[in-house]
Design a protein around this motif. Structure first.
Motif, short mmCIF file in Angstrom:
data_model
loop_
_atom_site.label_atom_id
_atom_site.label_comp_id
_atom_site.label_asym_id
_atom_site.label_seq_id
_atom_site.Cartn_x
_atom_site.Cartn_y
_atom_site.Cartn_z
N GLU A 10 0.83 -1.64 -0.05
CA GLU A 10 -0.52 0.00 -0.11
C GLU A 10 1.09 1.47 -0.45
O GLU A 10 1.00 2.21 -1.20
CB GLU A 10 -0.82 0.07 1.23
N SER A 11 1.41 1.26 0.73
CA SER A 11 3.18 1.71 1.26
C SER A 11 3.71 2.28 -0.72
O SER A 11 3.71 4.09 -0.99
CB SER A 11 3.62 2.27 1.84
N ALA A 12 3.98 1.45 -1.02
CA ALA A 12 4.49 2.00 -2.52
C ALA A 12 3.98 2.17 -3.59
O ALA A 12 3.86 2.61 -4.42
CB ALA A 12 5.19 0.53 -3.17
N SER A 13 2.39 1.50 -3.54
CA SER A 13 1.12 2.20 -4.55
C SER A 13 1.28 3.62 -4.12
O SER A 13 1.22 4.14 -5.73
CB SER A 13 0.22 1.44 -4.18
N ALA A 48 1.57 13.75 -20.74
CA ALA A 48 0.77 12.63 -21.19
C ALA A 48 1.80 11.32 -20.89
O ALA A 48 1.43 10.67 -20.44
CB ALA A 48 0.37 12.76 -22.33
N TYR A 49 2.83 10.84 -21.25
CA TYR A 49 3.51 9.89 -20.75
C TYR A 49 3.75 9.83 -18.86
O TYR A 49 3.73 8.42 -18.07
CB TYR A 49 5.24 10.24 -21.06
N VAL A 50 3.65 10.73 -18.23
CA VAL A 50 3.91 10.75 -16.68
C VAL A 50 2.20 10.24 -16.66
O VAL A 50 1.95 9.33 -15.43
CB VAL A 50 3.83 12.03 -16.16
N THR A 51 1.25 10.60 -16.75
CA THR A 51 -0.11 10.15 -16.81
C THR A 51 -0.45 8.38 -16.88
O THR A 51 -0.51 7.91 -16.98
CB THR A 51 -1.37 10.82 -17.34
N GLY A 52 -0.10 7.91 -18.21
CA GLY A 52 -0.16 6.92 -18.50
C GLY A 52 1.33 6.40 -17.78
O GLY A 52 0.27 4.97 -18.16
N ALA A 53 2.37 6.34 -17.53
CA ALA A 53 2.83 5.60 -16.73
C ALA A 53 2.17 5.55 -15.14
O ALA A 53 1.83 4.17 -14.85
CB ALA A 53 3.92 6.81 -16.24
N ASP A 56 -0.85 2.92 -15.93
CA ASP A 56 -0.52 1.60 -15.89
C ASP A 56 0.11 0.82 -15.13
O ASP A 56 -0.82 -0.36 -14.77
CB ASP A 56 1.02 2.10 -16.91
N LEU A 57 0.42 1.25 -13.71
CA LEU A 57 1.18 1.18 -12.61
C LEU A 57 -0.20 0.97 -11.44
O LEU A 57 -0.45 -0.09 -10.90
CB LEU A 57 1.71 1.97 -11.91
N GLU A 58 -1.39 1.69 -11.88
CA GLU A 58 -2.59 1.22 -11.54
C GLU A 58 -3.05 0.67 -12.10
O GLU A 58 -4.09 -0.61 -10.62
CB GLU A 58 -2.84 2.81 -11.48
N LYS A 59 -3.44 -0.10 -13.51
CA LYS A 59 -4.03 -1.18 -12.96
C LYS A 59 -2.94 -2.26 -13.05
O LYS A 59 -3.43 -3.59 -12.24
CB LYS A 59 -3.56 -1.32 -14.85
N LEU A 60 -1.87 -2.63 -12.32
CA LEU A 60 -0.85 -3.63 -12.12
C LEU A 60 -1.28 -3.42 -10.41
O LEU A 60 -1.79 -4.72 -10.48
CB LEU A 60 0.49 -3.27 -12.35
N GLU A 61 -1.28 -2.07 -10.56
CA GLU A 61 -1.74 -2.34 -8.51
C GLU A 61 -3.42 -3.58 -8.44
O GLU A 61 -3.58 -3.56 -7.09
CB GLU A 61 -2.25 -1.20 -7.67
N LYS A 62 -4.17 -2.45 -9.33
CA LYS A 62 -6.08 -2.71 -8.99
C LYS A 62 -5.69 -4.51 -9.31
O LYS A 62 -6.65 -5.21 -8.14
CB LYS A 62 -6.71 -2.10 -9.49
N ASP A 78 3.45 -1.25 -22.71
CA ASP A 78 3.09 0.21 -22.65
C ASP A 78 3.52 1.13 -21.87
O ASP A 78 4.19 2.18 -21.88
CB ASP A 78 1.59 0.19 -22.52
N LEU A 79 3.89 0.46 -20.33
CA LEU A 79 4.53 1.34 -19.15
C LEU A 79 5.68 1.42 -19.34
O LEU A 79 6.43 2.45 -19.32
CB LEU A 79 4.43 -0.13 -17.76
N SER A 80 6.47 0.63 -20.22
CA SER A 80 7.94 1.02 -21.02
C SER A 80 7.91 1.42 -21.66
O SER A 80 8.91 2.64 -21.64
CB SER A 80 8.68 -0.71 -21.34
N PHE A 81 7.02 2.49 -22.53
CA PHE A 81 6.99 3.62 -23.28
C PHE A 81 6.93 4.93 -22.54
O PHE A 81 7.55 5.45 -22.94
CB PHE A 81 6.03 2.76 -24.50
N ASN A 82 5.72 4.77 -21.88
CA ASN A 82 5.36 6.16 -20.75
C ASN A 82 6.64 6.25 -19.65
O ASN A 82 7.12 7.31 -19.68
CB ASN A 82 4.00 5.39 -20.11
N ILE A 83 6.93 5.45 -18.80
CA ILE A 83 7.89 5.32 -18.41
C ILE A 83 9.76 5.64 -19.39
O ILE A 83 9.87 7.42 -18.79
CB ILE A 83 8.48 4.07 -17.65
N GLY A 84 9.71 5.58 -19.90
CA GLY A 84 10.90 6.33 -20.98
C GLY A 84 10.58 7.10 -21.70
O GLY A 84 11.71 8.54 -21.23
N GLY A 85 9.59 8.01 -21.76
CA GLY A 85 9.06 8.88 -22.50
C GLY A 85 9.69 9.75 -21.65
O GLY A 85 9.27 11.12 -21.89
#
Length: 213
Positions: A10-13, A48-53, A56-62, A78-85
């Protein structure tokens, strides 16, 4: 032990990516990059890349919390693309400074020595970097990176934000050649934008990154 593990998750999320502020005023790079172009690039495209990343993290957490499945291949791509951006743009903004006030000219210090040693001259490095940026296929980046295994600086041509990347290489300087970086100021003329970039390169910042390797 299970509640403790849950608390850690929970803390990490709660930790998410954030859009960094520009290190200068939006009009500071004019006439080479206009206020409108820089503001849209930073406030809309980088955001947009910040929002997208984060999405993606929220989808994994959920999925982890609910014990459900996700399309891991698609989501991690998609996560790699957004974090890279996000990471490349975060490195891009401080790689520039107002012309004549830290931006432009040629590198100095240890970086200049290493460029001369690797390329023979700054002019040769500039020519190769310019060609890498101009010929990046589709949307992408040119980067000056450093290989600690061979103790050599190298030019890296990145497609999108995450293709053709040299793993673990330290990135010293990047140039964004997606059309969103120049479409207002230079329309579809990538070459003019690349020429303009050399007037605002913050060589002090790039040299400090090199010295801190």
């Amino acid at each position: 032990m299970m509640p403790m593990t849950g608390q850690k998750m929970e803390s990490a999320s709660q930790k998410k990516y954030e859009l960094p502020p520009l290190p200068y005023a939006p009009d500071a790079l004019e006439p080479h990059i206009s206020r409108e172009q820089l503001s849209l690039h930073h406030d809309k495209h980088h955001q947009a890349y910040v929002t997208g990343a984060n999405a993606d993290l929220e989808k994994l957490e959920k999925a982890r919390q609910e014990g459900t499945e996700v399309d891991m291949k698609a989501l991690l791509k998609d996560l790699s693309f957004n974090i890279g951006g996000h990471i490349l743009h975060t490195r891009f903004w401080p790689s520039m400074a107002p012309a004549g006030k830290g931006g432009g000219g040629t590198p100095g210090g240890a970086l200049a020595d290493r460029i001369d040693r690797e390329w023979g001259s700054f002019d040769r490095f500039k020519a190769e970097f310019t060609k890498a940026a101009a010929s990046a296929e589709g949307s992408g980046w040119a980067a000056l990176a450093y290989c600690t295994m061979t103790d050599r600086p190298m030019i890296m041509q990145i497609e999108k934000h995450n293709t053709n990347v040299y793993p673990t290489f330290q990135i010293l300087m990047v140039l964004d050649v997606w059309e969103h970086a120049y479409y207002i100021d230079y329309r579809n003329n990538r070459g003019q934008f690349i020429d303009a970039f050399w007037n605002v390169v913050n060589w002090d910042a790039v040299n400090k990154r090199f010295e801190n390797l």
